[in-house]
Design an enzyme around this catalytic site. Sequence first.
Site, PDB file in Angstrom:
ATOM      1  N   ASP A  50       0.650  -1.249   0.091  1.00  0.00           N
ATOM      2  CA  ASP A  50       0.019  -0.080   0.091  1.00  0.00           C
ATOM      3  C   ASP A  50       0.684   1.244   0.061  1.00  0.00           C
ATOM      4  O   ASP A  50       0.415   2.307   0.392  1.00  0.00           O
ATOM      5  CB  ASP A  50      -0.903   0.014   1.056  1.00  0.00           C
ATOM      6  CG  ASP A  50      -1.839  -1.185   1.203  1.00  0.00           C
ATOM      7  OD1 ASP A  50      -2.149  -1.688   0.078  1.00  0.00           O
ATOM      8  OD2 ASP A  50      -2.216  -1.749   2.378  1.00  0.00           O
TER       9      ASP A  50
ATOM     10  N   LYS B 106       1.825   2.140  -5.091  1.00  0.00           N
ATOM     11  CA  LYS B 106       2.353   1.584  -6.458  1.00  0.00           C
ATOM     12  C   LYS B 106       1.617   2.017  -7.428  1.00  0.00           C
ATOM     13  O   LYS B 106       1.792   2.202  -8.698  1.00  0.00           O
ATOM     14  CB  LYS B 106       2.779  -0.057  -6.073  1.00  0.00           C
ATOM     15  CG  LYS B 106       3.646  -0.505  -5.098  1.00  0.00           C
ATOM     16  CD  LYS B 106       3.482  -1.825  -4.775  1.00  0.00           C
ATOM     17  CE  LYS B 106       2.522  -2.410  -4.200  1.00  0.00           C
ATOM     18  NZ  LYS B 106       2.072  -2.026  -2.721  1.00  0.00           N
TER      19      LYS B 106
ATOM     20  N   GLY C 223      -4.735  -4.130  -3.865  1.00  0.00           N
ATOM     21  CA  GLY C 223      -5.704  -3.072  -3.831  1.00  0.00           C
ATOM     22  C   GLY C 223      -4.958  -1.936  -4.500  1.00  0.00           C
ATOM     23  O   GLY C 223      -4.176  -1.324  -3.648  1.00  0.00           O
ATOM     24  N   HIS C 224      -4.778  -1.639  -5.898  1.00  0.00           N
ATOM     25  CA  HIS C 224      -4.035  -0.328  -6.245  1.00  0.00           C
ATOM     26  C   HIS C 224      -4.935   0.809  -6.707  1.00  0.00           C
ATOM     27  O   HIS C 224      -5.541   0.416  -7.763  1.00  0.00           O
ATOM     28  CB  HIS C 224      -3.139  -0.932  -7.535  1.00  0.00           C
ATOM     29  CG  HIS C 224      -1.841  -2.060  -6.775  1.00  0.00           C
ATOM     30  ND1 HIS C 224      -1.254  -2.677  -8.167  1.00  0.00           N
ATOM     31  CD2 HIS C 224      -1.710  -2.657  -5.778  1.00  0.00           C
ATOM     32  CE1 HIS C 224      -0.364  -3.487  -7.206  1.00  0.00           C
ATOM     33  NE2 HIS C 224      -0.771  -3.498  -5.971  1.00  0.00           N
TER      34      HIS C 224
ATOM     35  N   GLN D  47       2.054  -6.058  -3.082  1.00  0.00           N
ATOM     36  CA  GLN D  47       2.294  -6.312  -1.863  1.00  0.00           C
ATOM     37  C   GLN D  47       3.696  -5.322  -1.552  1.00  0.00           C
ATOM     38  O   GLN D  47       4.032  -4.562  -2.196  1.00  0.00           O
ATOM     39  CB  GLN D  47       2.513  -7.663  -1.258  1.00  0.00           C
ATOM     40  CG  GLN D  47       1.130  -8.532  -1.122  1.00  0.00           C
ATOM     41  CD  GLN D  47       0.691  -8.915  -2.510  1.00  0.00           C
ATOM     42  OE1 GLN D  47       1.098  -9.820  -3.271  1.00  0.00           O
ATOM     43  NE2 GLN D  47      -0.328  -8.461  -2.866  1.00  0.00           N
TER      44      GLN D  47
HETATM   45  P1  GDP Z   1      -0.698   0.333  -3.578  1.00  0.00           P
HETATM   46  O1  GDP Z   1      -1.135  -0.899  -3.270  1.00  0.00           O
HETATM   47  O2  GDP Z   1       0.764   0.435  -3.482  1.00  0.00           O
HETATM   48  O3  GDP Z   1      -1.084   0.708  -4.938  1.00  0.00           O
HETATM   49  O4  GDP Z   1      -1.321   1.505  -2.630  1.00  0.00           O
HETATM   50  P2  GDP Z   1      -2.864   1.697  -2.233  1.00  0.00           P
HETATM   51  O5  GDP Z   1      -3.725   2.018  -3.632  1.00  0.00           O
HETATM   52  O6  GDP Z   1      -3.511   0.446  -1.732  1.00  0.00           O
HETATM   53  O7  GDP Z   1      -2.978   2.671  -1.188  1.00  0.00           O
HETATM   54  C1  GDP Z   1      -2.327   4.031  -1.158  1.00  0.00           C
HETATM   55  C2  GDP Z   1      -3.413   5.166  -1.196  1.00  0.00           C
HETATM   56  O8  GDP Z   1      -2.848   6.222  -0.813  1.00  0.00           O
HETATM   57  C3  GDP Z   1      -4.637   5.346  -2.250  1.00  0.00           C
HETATM   58  O9  GDP Z   1      -5.551   5.776  -1.568  1.00  0.00           O
HETATM   59  C4  GDP Z   1      -3.925   6.631  -3.163  1.00  0.00           C
HETATM   60  O10 GDP Z   1      -4.939   6.885  -3.810  1.00  0.00           O
HETATM   61  C5  GDP Z   1      -3.277   7.217  -1.739  1.00  0.00           C
HETATM   62  N1  GDP Z   1      -2.203   8.059  -2.458  1.00  0.00           N
HETATM   63  C6  GDP Z   1      -1.087   7.633  -3.270  1.00  0.00           C
HETATM   64  N2  GDP Z   1      -0.068   8.545  -3.211  1.00  0.00           N
HETATM   65  C7  GDP Z   1      -0.637   9.476  -2.330  1.00  0.00           C
HETATM   66  C8  GDP Z   1      -0.170  10.579  -2.006  1.00  0.00           C
HETATM   67  O11 GDP Z   1       1.172  11.147  -2.344  1.00  0.00           O
HETATM   68  N3  GDP Z   1      -0.835  11.426  -1.137  1.00  0.00           N
HETATM   69  C9  GDP Z   1      -1.790  10.991  -0.615  1.00  0.00           C
HETATM   70  N4  GDP Z   1      -2.627  11.807   0.126  1.00  0.00           N
HETATM   71  N5  GDP Z   1      -2.553   9.879  -0.903  1.00  0.00           N
HETATM   72  C10 GDP Z   1      -1.700   9.251  -1.923  1.00  0.00           C
HETATM   73  P1  IMO Z   2      -0.967  -4.025  -2.290  1.00  0.00           P
HETATM   74  O1  IMO Z   2      -0.475  -4.788  -3.666  1.00  0.00           O
HETATM   75  C1  IMO Z   2      -1.084  -4.623   2.057  1.00  0.00           C
HETATM   76  C2  IMO Z   2      -1.171  -8.602   3.678  1.00  0.00           C
HETATM   77  C3  IMO Z   2      -2.580  -9.091   4.217  1.00  0.00           C
HETATM   78  C4  IMO Z   2      -1.865 -10.119   5.466  1.00  0.00           C
HETATM   79  C5  IMO Z   2      -0.917 -10.582   4.636  1.00  0.00           C
HETATM   80  C6  IMO Z   2      -1.263 -12.020   3.912  1.00  0.00           C
HETATM   81  O2  IMO Z   2      -2.298  -3.431  -2.341  1.00  0.00           O
HETATM   82  O3  IMO Z   2      -0.028  -3.547  -1.716  1.00  0.00           O
HETATM   83  P2  IMO Z   2      -2.817 -12.698   1.894  1.00  0.00           P
HETATM   84  O4  IMO Z   2      -4.220 -12.488   1.518  1.00  0.00           O
HETATM   85  O5  IMO Z   2      -1.780 -12.272   0.635  1.00  0.00           O
HETATM   86  O6  IMO Z   2      -2.447 -14.168   2.147  1.00  0.00           O
HETATM   87  O7  IMO Z   2      -2.464 -11.976   3.278  1.00  0.00           O
HETATM   88  O8  IMO Z   2      -0.548  -9.921   3.776  1.00  0.00           O
HETATM   89  N1  IMO Z   2      -1.529  -8.308   2.316  1.00  0.00           N
HETATM   90  C7  IMO Z   2      -1.471  -6.969   1.998  1.00  0.00           C
HETATM   91  N2  IMO Z   2      -1.159  -5.775   2.759  1.00  0.00           N
HETATM   92  N3  IMO Z   2      -1.267  -4.407   0.824  1.00  0.00           N
HETATM   93  C8  IMO Z   2      -1.487  -5.566   0.095  1.00  0.00           C
HETATM   94  O9  IMO Z   2      -1.302  -5.485  -1.498  1.00  0.00           O
HETATM   95  C9  IMO Z   2      -1.653  -6.814   0.418  1.00  0.00           C
HETATM   96  N4  IMO Z   2      -1.769  -8.126  -0.094  1.00  0.00           N
HETATM   97  C10 IMO Z   2      -1.698  -8.862   1.162  1.00  0.00           C
HETATM   98  O10 IMO Z   2      -3.273  -7.939   4.931  1.00  0.00           O
HETATM   99  O11 IMO Z   2      -1.390  -9.425   6.455  1.00  0.00           O
HETATM  100 MG    MG Z   3      -2.960  -1.580  -1.898  1.00  0.00          MG
END
Ligand code: GDP
Ligand code: IMO
Ligand code: MG
Length: 424
Positions: A13, A16, A40-41, A224
């Site tokens: 998270d 990416k 979840g991207h 991840q």
């Molecule tokens: P990922 O799994 O690495 O793609 O990240 P996620 O989408 O799960 O979580 C990142 C969250 O931060 C999302 O809600 C993005 O919209 C948000 N986000 C990404 N970059 C920034 C930033 O520079 N500032 C803020 N405030 N939010 C951001």
């Molecule tokens: P992105 O790509 C954050 C965590 C779960 C749990 C562990 C194992 O959005 O960064 P799983 O379902 O993979 O067997 O769960 O890994 N986890 C993540 N945490 N971002 C993710 O993906 C994750 N995918 C799995 O919360 O701790």
């Molecule tokens: Mg994510």
Amino acid sequence: MSVRVIIGAQWGDEGKGKIVDMLSDKTEFVVRYQGGANAGHTLKFDGKTFVLHLIPSGIFRKNTTCVIANGVVVDPEALLEEIKSVKELGADPEKSLIISEAAHVILPYHKLLDTVREKSRGSNKIGTTGRGIGPAYMQKTSRMGIRMMDLLDEKVLEEKIISNLEYTNCLLQNMFDEKPVEAGPLFEEVCKYGKILSPYIKDTGAILRDAYDEGRNILLEGAQGVLLDIDHGTYPYVTSSSPTSGGACIGSGLPPSSLEHIMGITKAYCTRVGNGPFPTELENAEGEKIRKSGGEFGATTGRPRRCGWLDLVALRYAVRVNGINELTITKLDVLDMFASIRACTAYKIDGEETRDFPLDPKKMEKIKPVFREFKGWQTSISNCKSFEDLPEEARTYMKFIEEYVQVPLVVVSTGPGREETIRI
Ligand code: GDP
Ligand code: IMO
Ligand code: MG
């Protein structure tokens, strides 16, 4: 031409999706190489927000081919839903998405096994996303998995489902006191998925190697993060795949020598979803303030993310495990209103100071983080267009990070939108 891999340098998270979406305007191939719908991207542009789980974050770019490669575990039900929703938003997956014939398939019994196994662990549960990831990789490495190519051959598919269910039902009934899963209705359902998905299923490894030989731009999108890696993360509180740069080659079929740019993404602080060690966690009002300011709730499960200060020991570990040679810092804006900011520069374990990240849970438990304090900037950075525009305190914080890990900072993200990005 270039091959760039985007690695989550923390526990996932890191943002990416946003960075891959932003970089994919000049990229001909965007490739997911591991994980599944546990990811979840989040992408934000034109005032809209999209969350992708399986489809690579280049799907909204017109001239980009998106690849779900060999190392991914594909839940066809989740994928079909996602294909439908990206189409509604204007993408053209029939033209721009391909799926590896060698990628493994997640079926409903993998998700069921994931859930009942978690329940049986009680307070030791991993806190998985419940998407069937662990059981699917388990059956893959036991060499009994079902692959995308099997969906195209009904005879093979039926045999595999029957034999997998013999094993799975034995576990479900005897270990978890659950009802057995029937093969017939499942086979019918999976055949339907196979028919719809057949045009997407290809030898993506060969396509990517040709693209590499032709000098195309390729972006490998990690899911991840390093600290969730099965071999290099905080085991057993990890996922079941290899999000690292090594995993990018294994999962895509591109050779290690092809990786030119290895971009590590870190937030300006740390978060973690699910259980497991988190040395700099803030279980107090400051942690709550980060969660609120950063909107730190899971993009896949909606769970509140645990929050804490940036852990430079862990970041340096991520740099060394992956060979990170470009650094991106996201969510700097989340710290806008903090009077003071901290970053962990060493761990104290049994009174000894170290900059090495331990993998032994007994050592992890004993970590006392050593913090360095930085003055906050206490102003909004959302309108800053260059590194020089940023307040001096923010620049000092980032320069410190860059020097600590010895990797050049190339991107700073100051908001969730595509344009809220400073390229250095
Ligand atoms: P990922 O799994 O690495 O793609 O990240 P996620 O989408 O799960 O979580 C990142 C969250 O931060 C999302 O809600 C993005 O919209 C948000 N986000 C990404 N970059 C920034 C930033 O520079 N500032 C803020 N405030 N939010 C951001
Ligand atoms: P992105 O790509 C954050 C965590 C779960 C749990 C562990 C194992 O959005 O960064 P799983 O379902 O993979 O067997 O769960 O890994 N986890 C993540 N945490 N971002 C993710 O993906 C994750 N995918 C799995 O919360 O701790
Ligand atoms: Mg994510």
